[in-house]
Design an enzyme around this catalytic site. Structure first.
Site, PDB file in Angstrom:
ATOM      1  N   ASP A 172      59.203  66.143  46.257  1.00 50.21           N
ATOM      2  CA  ASP A 172      59.364  64.761  45.822  1.00 50.21           C
ATOM      3  C   ASP A 172      58.144  63.859  46.089  1.00 50.21           C
ATOM      4  O   ASP A 172      57.156  64.281  46.678  1.00 50.21           O
ATOM      5  CB  ASP A 172      60.624  64.185  46.492  1.00 50.21           C
ATOM      6  CG  ASP A 172      61.493  63.437  45.490  1.00 50.21           C
ATOM      7  OD1 ASP A 172      60.926  62.646  44.728  1.00 50.21           O
ATOM      8  OD2 ASP A 172      62.715  63.661  45.470  1.00 50.21           O
TER       9      ASP A 172
ATOM     10  N   TYR B 279      64.687  58.735  35.803  1.00 51.15           N
ATOM     11  CA  TYR B 279      65.345  59.536  36.828  1.00 51.15           C
ATOM     12  C   TYR B 279      65.097  61.002  36.491  1.00 51.15           C
ATOM     13  O   TYR B 279      65.312  61.404  35.339  1.00 51.15           O
ATOM     14  CB  TYR B 279      66.857  59.303  36.844  1.00 51.15           C
ATOM     15  CG  TYR B 279      67.293  57.856  36.736  1.00 51.15           C
ATOM     16  CD1 TYR B 279      66.888  56.914  37.678  1.00 51.15           C
ATOM     17  CD2 TYR B 279      68.128  57.436  35.707  1.00 51.15           C
ATOM     18  CE1 TYR B 279      67.303  55.590  37.588  1.00 51.15           C
ATOM     19  CE2 TYR B 279      68.551  56.121  35.608  1.00 51.15           C
ATOM     20  CZ  TYR B 279      68.137  55.199  36.541  1.00 51.15           C
ATOM     21  OH  TYR B 279      68.546  53.896  36.440  1.00 51.15           O
ATOM     22  N   ARG B 280      64.705  61.781  37.488  1.00 45.50           N
ATOM     23  CA  ARG B 280      64.456  63.200  37.196  1.00 45.50           C
ATOM     24  C   ARG B 280      65.757  63.889  36.787  1.00 45.50           C
ATOM     25  O   ARG B 280      66.855  63.471  37.201  1.00 45.50           O
ATOM     26  CB  ARG B 280      63.858  63.888  38.411  1.00 45.50           C
ATOM     27  CG  ARG B 280      64.865  64.091  39.513  1.00 45.50           C
ATOM     28  CD  ARG B 280      64.266  64.910  40.650  1.00 45.50           C
ATOM     29  NE  ARG B 280      65.256  65.288  41.613  1.00 45.50           N
ATOM     30  CZ  ARG B 280      65.225  64.956  42.889  1.00 45.50           C
ATOM     31  NH1 ARG B 280      64.238  64.202  43.379  1.00 45.50           N
ATOM     32  NH2 ARG B 280      66.162  65.372  43.721  1.00 45.50           N
TER      33      ARG B 280
ATOM     34  N   ASN C   9      70.543  50.042  29.975  1.00 44.30           N
ATOM     35  CA  ASN C   9      69.537  50.315  31.002  1.00 44.30           C
ATOM     36  C   ASN C   9      68.740  51.544  30.598  1.00 44.30           C
ATOM     37  O   ASN C   9      69.276  52.486  30.011  1.00 44.30           O
ATOM     38  CB  ASN C   9      70.184  50.574  32.369  1.00 44.30           C
ATOM     39  CG  ASN C   9      69.118  50.648  33.462  1.00 44.30           C
ATOM     40  OD1 ASN C   9      68.521  49.625  33.806  1.00 44.30           O
ATOM     41  ND2 ASN C   9      68.852  51.839  33.974  1.00 44.30           N
TER      42      ASN C   9
ATOM     43  N   TRP D 166      70.195  60.111  39.362  1.00 43.02           N
ATOM     44  CA  TRP D 166      70.006  58.678  39.565  1.00 43.02           C
ATOM     45  C   TRP D 166      70.509  58.373  40.959  1.00 43.02           C
ATOM     46  O   TRP D 166      71.610  58.735  41.348  1.00 43.02           O
ATOM     47  CB  TRP D 166      70.691  57.840  38.486  1.00 43.02           C
ATOM     48  CG  TRP D 166      72.070  58.226  38.082  1.00 43.02           C
ATOM     49  CD1 TRP D 166      73.098  58.611  38.879  1.00 43.02           C
ATOM     50  CD2 TRP D 166      72.567  58.256  36.743  1.00 43.02           C
ATOM     51  NE1 TRP D 166      74.205  58.871  38.135  1.00 43.02           N
ATOM     52  CE2 TRP D 166      73.912  58.665  36.820  1.00 43.02           C
ATOM     53  CE3 TRP D 166      72.010  57.966  35.493  1.00 43.02           C
ATOM     54  CZ2 TRP D 166      74.704  58.797  35.693  1.00 43.02           C
ATOM     55  CZ3 TRP D 166      72.808  58.109  34.382  1.00 43.02           C
ATOM     56  CH2 TRP D 166      74.128  58.516  34.483  1.00 43.02           C
TER      57      TRP D 166
HETATM   58  C1  LIG Z   1      57.861  59.865  38.058  1.00 47.11           C
HETATM   59  C2  LIG Z   1      59.032  59.114  38.605  1.00 47.11           C
HETATM   60  C3  LIG Z   1      60.205  59.790  38.898  1.00 47.11           C
HETATM   61  C4  LIG Z   1      61.315  59.103  39.402  1.00 47.11           C
HETATM   62  N1  LIG Z   1      62.459  59.805  39.699  1.00 47.11           N
HETATM   63  C5  LIG Z   1      63.555  59.125  40.109  1.00 47.11           C
HETATM   64  C6  LIG Z   1      64.774  59.819  40.322  1.00 47.11           C
HETATM   65  O1  LIG Z   1      64.869  61.032  40.180  1.00 47.11           O
HETATM   66  N2  LIG Z   1      65.857  59.092  40.687  1.00 47.11           N
HETATM   67  C7  LIG Z   1      65.815  57.731  40.862  1.00 47.11           C
HETATM   68  O2  LIG Z   1      66.835  57.122  41.162  1.00 47.11           O
HETATM   69  N3  LIG Z   1      64.646  57.053  40.709  1.00 47.11           N
HETATM   70  C8  LIG Z   1      63.530  57.720  40.320  1.00 47.11           C
HETATM   71  N4  LIG Z   1      62.357  57.047  40.124  1.00 47.11           N
HETATM   72  C9  LIG Z   1      62.290  55.619  40.409  1.00 47.11           C
HETATM   73  C10 LIG Z   1      62.943  54.816  39.310  1.00 47.11           C
HETATM   74  O3  LIG Z   1      62.392  55.146  38.066  1.00 47.11           O
HETATM   75  C11 LIG Z   1      62.766  53.317  39.559  1.00 47.11           C
HETATM   76  O4  LIG Z   1      63.380  52.984  40.781  1.00 47.11           O
HETATM   77  C12 LIG Z   1      63.315  52.462  38.438  1.00 47.11           C
HETATM   78  O5  LIG Z   1      63.170  51.116  38.788  1.00 47.11           O
HETATM   79  C13 LIG Z   1      64.773  52.766  38.204  1.00 47.11           C
HETATM   80  O6  LIG Z   1      65.250  52.030  37.114  1.00 47.11           O
HETATM   81  P1  LIG Z   1      66.535  51.099  37.258  1.00 47.11           P
HETATM   82  O7  LIG Z   1      66.080  49.940  38.125  1.00 47.11           O
HETATM   83  O8  LIG Z   1      66.818  50.710  35.859  1.00 47.11           O
HETATM   84  O9  LIG Z   1      67.585  51.903  37.895  1.00 47.11           O
HETATM   85  C14 LIG Z   1      61.234  57.711  39.626  1.00 47.11           C
HETATM   86  C15 LIG Z   1      60.056  57.027  39.318  1.00 47.11           C
HETATM   87  C16 LIG Z   1      58.960  57.720  38.818  1.00 47.11           C
HETATM   88  C17 LIG Z   1      57.707  56.959  38.502  1.00 47.11           C
END
Ligand SMILES: Cc1cc2nc3c(=O)[nH]c(=O)nc-3n(C[C@H](O)[C@H](O)[C@H](O)COP(=O)(O)O)c2cc1C
Length: 492
Positions: free
Chosen positions: A291, A181-182, A177, A195
């Site tokens: 955020d 995630y920040r 995957n 995450w």
């Molecule tokens: C700039 C940005 C920052 C993000 N930060 C987070 C975060 O800190 N934690 C999180 O869970 N999702 C965050 N997201 C959303 C995830 O990237 C998004 O839900 C993504 O689908 C997660 O991937 P996954 O489905 O493989 O878990 C962020 C998205 C963007 C565009």
């Protein structure tokens, strides 16, 4: 031609007049945020920015430039993904998913090349030293305070990596995957991994922690733009984001073995932080952080990643974004997902004509959806269906309108919806999972949802009054006024 790395994207943005280079030193301590925020709020998303001489928080020049707002407009998103229009990518996906297995041997053979299209560009392993490992710092040489990790907002808990691709592997299926995630920098070689519980990286971690296994984690910055976008896309856990990025690029993503952990990383990344999570260690306090919602998300406990190596290209660029009160750059990443994933949504909800998540709704707070209504109660079927699909489960308010409403125009959608509802009759409340960032729900990640049926009501739905037509001028009058318009001397 697909763009292979961040510098290729910067060159393409430069050539398209979309990039502003800032030569003056600017502090990574909030000054970059204030400048980027003003740009992102400008019409059309403002320009992409390259801060050529960022100043570190304690003073002193950073060793690399910082790039911001690279994806912050529809034009830049299409440039990054190598498509003329986002809907062209949606059309490629429609093409794939609309295939039904044809009857007969010949039909099945004809299908093969189409299926191959999806898996045609699997990630490719490169030998030798990949560009992302031009420089390798291990163990005691790792010092994250030397990297230009910005502090975004006044109440943030520390410096944040905001545009990473976090690479993990499912301990059971082995599927990779990549999630955006920040990541909060805690010290010289420790970071906190934010995450959220609904995300795939978090599921991998829960599984590994349950098994008591040390979890390898790689945090990639940069790489090819399609991979950067793919990390933000809500792909099902069974699909590797690098495979999807290959499909978008029509060229494989090049990967290389990490130097201190058992994961592959993008060979073209600017910087990679390699590390692991020790399942015996307690969680660490992460946040607060200004955020996506435009409010701070409160501090909470997340796993700590020990960084065992920092690898870099020669002369790397630090990719960054800021989130905050919308509109921001993240709207455009989400917008690409909205367009690209619509055909997949239609697989299970074929009556969906279009869908839009306006910037003010921060993705999941407000979803407008138009449907081709063919039977009573269909609006409820669609909202329940949406709440059952992947991250759409987090949608707080869903407004369903008929197919003639342009949901991409929020003013039109609200105008029609507010006219069409009898609130007590047409609004339903449901319960379900709520986004981690929601500060208003009764419980953390648990609360209510609202579905609004703003379609025309049918007799079977208990509506026996006459339904009026929308006011539209007749074509004859429109044509006559068009013809006389110049003579009227009215400038609008
Ligand atoms: C700039 C940005 C920052 C993000 N930060 C987070 C975060 O800190 N934690 C999180 O869970 N999702 C965050 N997201 C959303 C995830 O990237 C998004 O839900 C993504 O689908 C997660 O991937 P996954 O489905 O493989 O878990 C962020 C998205 C963007 C565009």
């Amino acid at each position: 031609m697909a763009l292979d790395n961040l510098r290729a994207l910067l060159d393409a943005l430069d050539a398209a007049g979309e990039l502003r280079r800032v030569a003056r030193p600017v502090s990574i301590d909030k000054e970059i945020t204030e400048i980027a925020d003003r740009c992102m709020k400008a019409p059309g998303g403002g320009p992409a920015l390259l801060f050529e001489h960022p100043a570190l928080t304690g003073g002193g020049a950073a060793s690399m430039p910082v790039a911001v707002n690279l994806f912050g407009s529809e034009r830049r998103m299409t440039l990054a993904l190598g498509a003329e229009r986002l809907d062209d990518i949606a059309a490629r996906i429609t093409d794939l998913v609309q295939m039904q297995v044809p009857e007969g041997m010949l039909g099945k053979l004809a299908l093969l090349p189409k299926l191959a299209e999806l898996a045609k560009y699997p990630p490719k392993h490169v030998g030798g030293t990949p560009p992302c490992q031009d420089v390798v710092l291990r163990g005691p040489d790792v010092d994250l305070s030397r990297l230009p990790v910005p502090i975004c907002w006044p109440q943030d808990g520390g410096p944040y990596i905001t545009l990473p691709g976090v690479i993990t592997r499912d301990p059971v299926s082995g599927v990779r995957n990549v999630g955006m995630y920040r990541v909060q920098v805690l010290g010289k070689s420790d970071v906190a991994m934010h995450w959220q519980r609904h995300k795939v990286g978090a599921a991998h971690w829960r599984d590994m922690a349950e098994r008591g296994e040390t979890m390898p984690v790689a945090i990639a910055l940069g790489g090819d733009p399609a991979s950067i976008y793919a990390a933000s896309a809500p792909l099902p856990p069974a699909i590797d984001e690098f495979l999807f990025a290959g499909f978008l690029r029509r060229e494989p993503v090049r990967l290389a073995q990490a130097v201190t952990c058992d994961l592959d990383v993008p060979a073209e990344a600017e910087i990679v932080l390699e590390g692991h999570i020790d399942p015996r260690e307690p969680l660490v306090l992460e946040g607060p952080f200004g955020d996506h919602t435009g409010f701070y998300s409160l501090a909470d406990y997340y796993p700590k990643v020990h960084i065992t190596a920092v690898t870099m290209r020669d002369a790397p660029v630090w990719p960054h974004t800021i989130v905050g009160r919308p509109p921001m750059e993240d709207y455009w990443l989400g917008h690409a997902t909205e367009r690209i994933f619509l055909p997949l949504l239609r697989l299970t909800l074929p009556e969906v004509v279009d869908l839009h998540m306006p910037a003010e709704g921060i993705f999941h707070n407000l979803v407008f959806v138009s449907i081709d209504k063919q039977y009573p109660g269909q609006a409820y079927k669609v909202m329940n269906g949406l709440w059952g699909q992947g991250l759409m489960a987090l949608a707080k308010v869903i407004v369903v309108v008929d197919k003639d409403v342009n949901v991409r125009d929020a003013r039109e959608a609200w105008w029609v919806a507010l006219n069409h509802i009898d609130p007590e009759r047409d609004v339903r409340f449901s319960m379900g999972p709520i986004d981690v960032l929601d500060h208003s729900s009764r419980g953390f990640t648990y609360g209510s949802k609202m579905g609004i049926d703003a379609t025309r009501k049918w007799k079977e739905e208990g509506f026996t009054r006459e339904w009026p037509d929308k006011i539209v001028m007749d074509p004859g009058t429109t044509a006559r006024v068009d013809a006389m318009w110049k003579e009227l001397g009215i400038e609008l």
